[in-house]
Design a protein around this motif. Sequence first.
Motif, PDB file in Angstrom:
ATOM      1  N   MET A 149       0.830  -1.199   0.000  1.00 56.86           N
ATOM      2  CA  MET A 149       0.000   0.000   0.000  1.00 56.86           C
ATOM      3  C   MET A 149       0.866   1.251   0.000  1.00 56.86           C
ATOM      4  N   ILE A 150       0.308   2.349  -0.525  1.00 59.55           N
ATOM      5  CA  ILE A 150       0.993   3.637  -0.564  1.00 59.55           C
ATOM      6  C   ILE A 150       0.113   4.664   0.143  1.00 59.55           C
ATOM      7  N   HIS A 151       0.684   5.371   1.107  1.00 60.53           N
ATOM      8  CA  HIS A 151      -0.057   6.374   1.864  1.00 60.53           C
ATOM      9  C   HIS A 151       0.571   7.748   1.639  1.00 60.53           C
ATOM     10  N   ILE A 152      -0.218   8.711   1.207  1.00 56.09           N
ATOM     11  CA  ILE A 152       0.239  10.082   0.995  1.00 56.09           C
ATOM     12  C   ILE A 152      -0.268  10.914   2.170  1.00 56.09           C
ATOM     13  N   LEU A 153       0.652  11.464   2.968  1.00 53.44           N
ATOM     14  CA  LEU A 153       0.271  12.157   4.196  1.00 53.44           C
ATOM     15  C   LEU A 153       0.690  13.627   4.164  1.00 53.44           C
ATOM     16  N   PRO A 154      -0.180  14.537   4.638  1.00 47.58           N
ATOM     17  CA  PRO A 154       0.143  15.977   4.647  1.00 47.58           C
ATOM     18  C   PRO A 154       1.003  16.349   5.844  1.00 47.58           C
ATOM     19  N   ALA A 160       2.802   9.171  15.316  1.00 50.27           N
ATOM     20  CA  ALA A 160       2.263   7.996  16.010  1.00 50.27           C
ATOM     21  C   ALA A 160       1.225   7.284  15.147  1.00 50.27           C
ATOM     22  N   ASP A 161       0.427   8.059  14.426  1.00 48.80           N
ATOM     23  CA  ASP A 161      -0.573   7.460  13.538  1.00 48.80           C
ATOM     24  C   ASP A 161       0.105   6.804  12.340  1.00 48.80           C
ATOM     25  N   GLU A 166       0.736   0.242   7.231  1.00 48.14           N
ATOM     26  CA  GLU A 166       1.656  -0.684   6.572  1.00 48.14           C
ATOM     27  C   GLU A 166       1.951  -0.204   5.155  1.00 48.14           C
ATOM     28  N   GLY A 167       3.158  -0.494   4.681  1.00 44.82           N
ATOM     29  CA  GLY A 167       3.527  -0.117   3.319  1.00 44.82           C
ATOM     30  C   GLY A 167       4.334   1.172   3.272  1.00 44.82           C
TER      31      GLY A 167
END
Length: 232
Positions: A149-154, A160-161, A166-167
């Motif tokens: 999986m790919i997560h794009i975070l601002p 902590a989150d 995963e990924g």
Amino acid sequence: MAGILYGVGVGPGDPQLITLKALKVIEDCDYIGIPAKDADSCTAYRIALGALPSMADKPVLAAPVPMTTDADRLNAAYEQGCLRIIEKLREKKSVAFLNLGDPTVYGSYMEIHRRVRAAGFETKVINGVPSFCAVAAALELPLGDGKEMIHILPGCYDIADMEKLEGTKVLMKSGSRIGAVKEALAVMQKAGCVKAGAVSDCGMESQRIFSDIGELPENAGYFTTIVVKDGR
């Protein structure tokens, strides 16, 4: 018929990464919209100018968007910017509003897009190369392998989150939090939980590549993107 507003992604920094479609729209439009007070202070404008020098002959329509989380200030800025754009659309002029990277990825343009569209005018989005794709290429890392999986975070995410995901994690626009983010990732990397790298000013002359998160300076700058691979 009124003019059309185009949100044009100019890519992450390298003028050679601007799409042919984006260049065609910029050439055809009457005005160049920017989220800054003037062309000299607009990164997206300088990138587009590097690919299309003749753009300098087109009038600039400034709609400054302040770097703030203050809702009232942002609302006032978007309101004023949209009024300027709508005025030109009513004159049957088309506007190419430049956005760094891709407009749909935390782009300041999309709020303008929604407001102008709601006012009854035609709007279109011209996608660009997202910064995190160029960053992954510079680091020579895959964003996703197999079923990863790919997560794009601002920039407002909580470390902590992030640990619960995963990924691959892409951390964008950390700004003043760079130091704290680096420290937390360095601890996680030492424990073997992650492998992290970063790129500042990707594709620009000032580009810096940090294959190890420990090398990232705390003053790396606003246009710093971090890629965190799962080390487990």
